[in-house]
Design a protein around this motif. Structure first.
Motif, short mmCIF file in Angstrom:
data_model
loop_
_atom_site.label_atom_id
_atom_site.label_comp_id
_atom_site.label_asym_id
_atom_site.label_seq_id
_atom_site.Cartn_x
_atom_site.Cartn_y
_atom_site.Cartn_z
N SER A 202 0.85 -1.19 0.00
CA SER A 202 0.00 0.00 0.00
C SER A 202 0.88 1.24 0.00
CB SER A 202 -0.92 0.03 1.23
OG SER A 202 -1.82 -1.05 1.22
N LEU A 203 0.24 2.39 -0.18
CA LEU A 203 0.95 3.66 -0.08
C LEU A 203 0.47 4.40 1.16
CD1 LEU A 203 1.00 4.96 -3.78
CD2 LEU A 203 2.68 3.52 -2.59
N ILE A 220 -3.01 5.85 2.31
CA ILE A 220 -3.78 6.67 1.37
C ILE A 220 -4.15 5.92 0.10
CG2 ILE A 220 -2.93 8.89 2.18
CD1 ILE A 220 -0.96 8.86 -0.19
N LEU A 221 -3.53 4.76 -0.12
CA LEU A 221 -3.90 3.99 -1.31
C LEU A 221 -3.72 2.51 -1.02
CD1 LEU A 221 -4.82 4.32 -4.32
CD2 LEU A 221 -2.44 3.93 -4.94
N ALA A 222 -4.83 1.80 -1.04
CA ALA A 222 -4.81 0.35 -0.84
C ALA A 222 -5.01 -0.33 -2.19
CB ALA A 222 -5.90 -0.06 0.14
N GLY A 236 -0.48 -5.17 -7.34
CA GLY A 236 0.64 -4.81 -6.50
C GLY A 236 0.93 -3.33 -6.66
N ILE A 237 1.20 -2.66 -5.54
CA ILE A 237 1.47 -1.22 -5.57
C ILE A 237 2.86 -0.97 -5.00
CG2 ILE A 237 0.82 1.01 -4.60
CD1 ILE A 237 -2.05 0.09 -4.57
N TYR A 258 2.66 5.22 -9.87
CA TYR A 258 3.25 4.10 -9.15
C TYR A 258 3.34 2.87 -10.05
CZ TYR A 258 -1.61 2.54 -8.65
OH TYR A 258 -2.90 2.13 -8.91
N THR A 259 4.13 1.91 -9.61
CA THR A 259 4.21 0.64 -10.33
C THR A 259 3.02 -0.21 -9.94
OG1 THR A 259 6.62 0.73 -10.27
CG2 THR A 259 5.62 -1.41 -10.75
N GLN A 260 2.26 -0.57 -10.95
CA GLN A 260 1.11 -1.44 -10.71
C GLN A 260 1.43 -2.81 -11.30
OE1 GLN A 260 -2.43 -1.15 -13.31
NE2 GLN A 260 -3.60 -0.79 -11.43
N THR A 261 1.36 -3.83 -10.48
CA THR A 261 1.68 -5.18 -10.94
C THR A 261 0.43 -6.05 -10.85
OG1 THR A 261 3.91 -4.91 -10.06
CG2 THR A 261 3.24 -7.13 -10.67
N ILE A 262 0.10 -6.66 -11.96
CA ILE A 262 -1.02 -7.60 -12.00
C ILE A 262 -0.49 -8.89 -12.61
CG2 ILE A 262 -3.31 -8.07 -12.95
CD1 ILE A 262 -3.78 -5.07 -12.99
#
Lengths: 344, 449
Positions: A202-203, A220-222, A236-237, A258-262
Motif C-alpha cells: 500500500s501507499l 492513502i492507497l490500498a 501490486g502497488i 506508481y508501479t502497478q503489478t497484475i
C-alpha cells in the motif's frame, strides 16, 4: 494587346492557384494537461541510444530513477538520481548515482567511458548495505535527496546536487509492521512536506513542516482487485512518485504515479486527489504508461508543455535493467536530442 | 502571392459553380454570417434581405431583388482562443464570398433564382476525428472549415408575401485501407507490407426554406428553416499477414464518425422602420443543438492471432483484443440566439447613399459543463459589430443600376471561465478557457436595373 495577354495568362493563374494547398490544421496547440500522461515511449529520432532506452550499462544496471527539473520554466535540463551497482572498496555495492541531461533525454553516462558520480551510498548503521529509492526535491536553491535504507527513509542535502551531506538518523524509521521504502516527497503550496512511501503493498502519507522528521504515516492507497482470465487478482502497488500542483480552479492536486503489478505484468498507473489530505483515487482509465508490460519505478520531470517519464525496464536483448524514457502528452513532438553532457 | 493565387482559383471555381451547379451546400455562416451587411447588423436580417446573402439568411428575400445582382467579397475571422492562458492557435476562417441573384417574372409573378457561395482560403473541407478526451474548441476548431454553397428559388405570389427555398449539399467520406504481407516480429526492418487505399465521396443534402410577410411599408416579419446536416466519415482498415512464418494475423478495424454536424434551425425575425432613415431589425434563432453528434469515432476492432505450434517464442507476447472505446455522449442543449441590428441612412443624395450599421448577438454556449472525461470546450459568445455601406446610384452609362460597397468588422467576446473535473485522475485536469474573435469583411455588389 494587353487584354489578350490577360486572357492568355488567366488560365495559368487559375491552374497555379488551384495548386496551392491549405496548411496543416491547428487548434490543438498548448492544450491543458494534468502532467501525468498518457505517455508514449520515446522514438528512435528522440534519443541518442536505442529507443526508448536512455541509460543502459551491463555493469551498473541502472534502475529505480528519481528525477528533478534543474531549470523549471527555462529549459528541459533534468537530473536523474539512479540506483546502480558500483564497485566500492572491492565489493559490488548498491549506491545512488547522479546523471544529468540538457534535453531531458541524453544523460551523462549514456556514452561509454562516462561514469556518473556516487551521490549517496550506505555507510550508516541504520542503512544496512544498500540504499535505494532516490527521490530528489528542490528546496531553497539546493537539492534534498530522500532515499531508503534498511531501517527506513533517509535524507541527504546538497547545494550543487552532486555532493550530499546526510542527516544522521532516518527521517522516518521502519517499525515492526512497516518496512518503509520507495519514498517520494512533494512540497505543497503551504510549504509543508508530504512524504509518500510504500509498505505492505500500500501507499502511506506523512506530513512534516521541516522535511527532516516525519510522524507515523497513514494509508492513502490500498490495492484493488482486477478481474483476469484466471480470476480476480489484487494489484501490486510500489515505487510511488508524488507530484503536486495548483489547478486552474485553485485546487491543490496531488498526483501519484506508481508501479502497478497484475500477475507478472507491470505498468505505470495513476492515483490522485484534490486537497491537502485524504485517500487517493485510483484511475479508472487504466495505466498511463504500458509499453511492454515490464515497466517499473516511475520518475517524472514536469517541463512546462510536456512531462518526461523515466522507468526501469529491461531491453529484449539483455537481462539487466536499464532506464527508458517516455513523454506525455502523447502528441508531444520533441526536437532532436542534444549531445551527451560532458559533466554530470 | 499565395493568397492571390488562391483567390484567383476561387473566382474560377465560383464561376464554374454559378454556371453548372444545380444544387448547393453547407457552412461556416452560422457562426459568422454571410457578406458584409448582415454581419454588420448582428446577422438580424431575415426580414430585411434582398441581395445575394438572402441565399443564407432567407431565400424568400430573393423575390424582392430589384434586378440582376452580382456580388463578390472577402471575409475573415481570426480566433484568439486560449486555455490556461495559452493560445490554442485555432485556424482562422476566411475566403471569398459572393454569388448572383437573377430575378424575373413568370405569368406576371415575381420569381428569382440565387446562388450564394463561400469559398474558404485553405481548404474546401477538413476532416478531423479527435479522441473524446482531447480538449478542442468544438464550435470553432473544425466545423467552420468548409465550403458553403446554396442555390435557391423564390416567388412573390402577392406583393406582401415572399416564399423561397433551396437545397444544399456536401459530401461524406467512405474508404477502405488494406494491408497485407509478412511481418518480422524479431526484426521490423525485414517486414514487407503492401497497402491499398480505396476512398470515395457520397453526397449529403439538406433543405432551407423561408417566408417573408410585409405587414406594412414599415414593418415585415420572416420565418426561416434550415435543415440538419451530417457529414459522415466511414473508414475500414484490414490487416492480414504472416508473422515470421509462425502464424497468420488478422486485424480488422472499422471507424465511423459524424465529422461535422449542422443542427436544424428556425429563425423568426422582424424588420421595422421607426424613421425614414432608421431601420431596426431583430431575429431570434432556435438552434437544435440538443441533437448534436460529436465527431468522435466509433471504433470496432477484431483481432485474431492464433498461437503458433509449440507456443510463442520467449519474449514475444501477442497483443490482446483491443477494448472498444466507450463513447461518452456530450450534453448539448437547444439554444435561442437573439440578434439585433440597426441601420441608419447617414447620407442620402441623388447619386450617393451611405448607411451606417451596428449590431449585437448573444449565443449562449449549448455545451454542458465538461466535468467528465470529455472536453468539448465552448463559452457564451457576445458579438458586437459595426459596418457601413456606400451605394452609387447609376454611376455610369455602362451601369444603369447601382454599385454597392459594404464592409464590416465585429468583435466577439467569450468570457473566460474555469472547467473543473470531478475525477482527480483526469489526465486533462481543471482548466480555464476563453478568448475573443475578430471578424472583418468587404463586399462589392453590382446591380443591373
Amino acid at each position: 494587346m494587353s487584354a489578350r495577354l490577360v486572357l492568355r495568362l488567366a488560365p495559368l493563374v487559375l491552374v497555379a492557384a488551384c495548386a496551392t494547398l491549405g496548411g496543416d490544421g491547428k487548434g490543438d496547440v498548448d492544450l491543458p494537461n494534468a502532467g501525468v500522461g498518457p505517455f508514449r515511449k520515446l522514438g528512435s529520432s528522440e534519443c541518442l541510444g536505442t529507443a526508448p532506452f536512455l541509460l543502459d550499462d551491463a555493469q551498473a544496471h541502472y534502475r529505480d530513477p528519481g528525477a528533478i527539473a534543474l531549470t523549471p520554466g527555462a529549459g528541459p535540463a533534468v537530473a536523474l538520481y539512479l540506483v546502480a551497482d558500483r564497485d566500492v572498496g572491492g565489493q559490488s555495492r548498491q549506491v545512488i548515482v547522479r546523471s544529468r541531461a540538457t534535453d531531458a533525454r541524453s544523460f551523462f553516462g549514456g556514452r561509454g567511458g562516462q561514469l556518473p558520480p556516487i551521490a549517496v551510498q550506505a555507510d550508516a548503521p541504520w542503512e544496512g548495505t544498500a540504499v535505494s529509492g532516490p527521490a530528489p526535491l528542490a528546496v531553497d536553491g539546493g537539492i534534498w535527496l530522500y532515499y531508503a535504507g534498511d531501517g527506513g527513509i533517509g535524507l541527504a542535502r546538497s547545494s550543487d546536487g552532486i555532493v550530499f551531506t546526510k542527516v544522521a538518523q532516518p527521517v522516518l524509521a521502519s517499525d515492526a509492521s512497516h518496512a518503509w521504502h520507495a519514498p517520494t516527497v512533494a512540497r505543497f503550496p503551504d510549504g509543508r512536506y508530504h512524504l509518500v512511501v510504500a509498505a505492505n503493498g500500500s501507499l502511506f502519507e506523512s506530513v512534516s513542516t521541516s522535511g527532516d522528521a516525519f510522524p507515523a504515516p497513514v494509508e492513502i492507497l490500498a490495492p484493488t482487485a482486477f478481474s483476469t482470465d484466471a480470476g480476480p487478482v489484487v494489484e501490486g502497488i510500489d515505487d510511488p512518485v508524488a507530484l503536486v500542483r495548483v489547478t486552474a480552479a485553485g485546487r491543490t492536486h496531488l498526483r501519484v504515479l506508481y508501479t502497478q503489478t497484475i500477475d507478472t505484468k507491470s505498468a505505470i498507473a495513476l492515483a490522485a486527489r484534490y486537497g491537502d489530505d485524504g485517500p487517493l483515487v485510483h484511475s479508472s482509465t487504466g495505466p498511463v504508461y504500458s509499453a511492454t508490460e515490464t515497466q517499473r519505478s516511475p520518475a517524472v520531470a514536469e517541463l512546462g508543455d510536456y512531462t518526461m517519464l523515466y522507468v526501469s525496464d529491461v531491453r529484449r536483448s539483455t537481462s539487466y535493467p536499464s532506464i527508458a524514457g517516455a513523454v506525455g502528452p502523447a502528441l508531444t513532438v520533441l526536437p532532436a536530442p542534444d549531445d551527451y553532457p560532458k559533466s554530470p | 502571392m499565395r493568397r492571390a493565387l488562391s483567390s484567383a482559383c476561387s473566382v474560377g471555381l465560383a464561376l464554374a459553380v454559378a454556371l453548372f451547379a444545380r444544387r448547393a451546400s453547407a457552412n461556416p455562416m452560422d457562426a459568422f454570417g454571410f457578406g458584409s451587411r448582415g454581419p454588420a447588423m448582428g446577422n438580424a436580417v431575415s426580414a430585411d434581405v434582398v441581395d445575394v446573402s438572402a441565399g443564407y439568411y432567407n431565400p424568400a428575400g430573393l423575390a424582392r431583388a430589384p434586378g440582376i445582382e452580382l456580388s463578390v467579397g472577402y471575409f475573415r475571422t481570426s480566433h484568439f482562443l486560449s486555455m490556461n492562458g495559452k493560445d490554442n492557435e485555432v485556424d482562422p476562417v476566411g475566403g471569398l464570398v459572393g454569388g448572383i441573384v437573377l430575378p424575373g417574372k413568370i405569368l406576371g409573378i415575381p420569381v428569382a433564382f440565387g446562388v450564394a457561395v463561400h469559398l474558404p482560403d485553405d481548404r474546401i473541407s477538413r476532416v478531423r476525428a479527435l479522441r473524446q478526451e482531447q480538449p478542442r474548441w468544438e464550435l470553432y476548431d473544425n466545423r467552420n472549415q468548409r465550403l458553403f454553397l446554396a442555390a435557391n428559388l423564390a416567388i412573390s405570389p402577392w406583393p406582401w408575401l415572399q416564399l423561397g427555398g433551396g437545397i444544399s449539399f456536401m459530401s461524406s467520406t467512405a474508404g477502405r485501407l488494406d494491408i497485407t504481407g509478412s511481418a518480422n516480429i524479431f526484426n521490423a526492418t525485414q517486414s514487407q507490407l503492401r497497402h491499398e487505399v480505396d476512398a470515395y465521396l457520397t453526397a449529403v443534402r439538406y433543405p432551407q426554406v423561408g417566408a417573408r410577410v410585409e405587414l406594412s411599408k414599415r414593418a415585415a416579419l420572416a420565418l426561416v428553416y434550415r435543415g440538419e446536416f451530417r457529414l459522415e466519415l466511414d473508414l475500414h482498415a484490414r490487416l492480414q499477414g504472416d508473422l515470421s512464418q509462425l502464424t497468420t494475423a488478422y486485424y480488422a478495424l472499422a471507424a465511423y464518425s459524424i465529422n461535422a454536424f449542422l443542427p436544424q434551425q428556425v429563425v423568426f425575425g422582424g424588420s421595422f422602420l421607426p424613421h425614414d432613415r432608421v431601420r431596426v431589425n431583430a431575429d431570434l434563432t432556435w438552434v437544435n443543438w440538443g441533437a448534436y453528434i460529436p465527431p468522435v469515432a466509433t471504433l470496432t476492432a477484431a483481432l485474431d492471432i492464433p498461437p503458433p505450434q509449440g507456443g510463442w517464442p520467449p519474449g514475444i507476447t501477442p497483443p490482446s483484443q483491443p477494448t472498444p472505446t466507450a463513447i461518452v455522449l456530450p450534453r448539448f442543449s437547444d439554444r435561442l440566439v437573439p440578434h439585433v441590428g440597426v441601420e441608419v441612412k447617414a447620407l442620402d443624395l441623388p447619386h450617393w447613399e451611405v448607411d451606417v450599421r451596428g449590431g449585437w448577438e448573444w449565443a449562449r454556449t449549448p455545451i454542458g459543463s465538461q466535468t467528465g472525461i470529455t472536453n468539448y470546450i465552448d463559452r457564451d459568445r457576445h458579438t458586437f459589430s459595426l459596418g457601413a455601406g456606400i451605394r452609387l446610384i447609376a454611376p455610369g452609362k455602362f451601369l444603369p443600376g447601382d454599385l454597392r460597397l459594404d464592409f464590416h468588422t465585429s468583435f466577439s467576446w467569450l468570457p473566460t471561465s474555469v472547467t473543473t473535473k470531478a475525477d482527480p485522475t483526469d489526465v486533462v485536469g481543471d482548466y480555464s478557457a476563453g478568448g475573443t474573435l475578430w471578424s472583418g469583411g468587404v463586399n462589392l455588389a453590382v446591380g443591373f436595373r
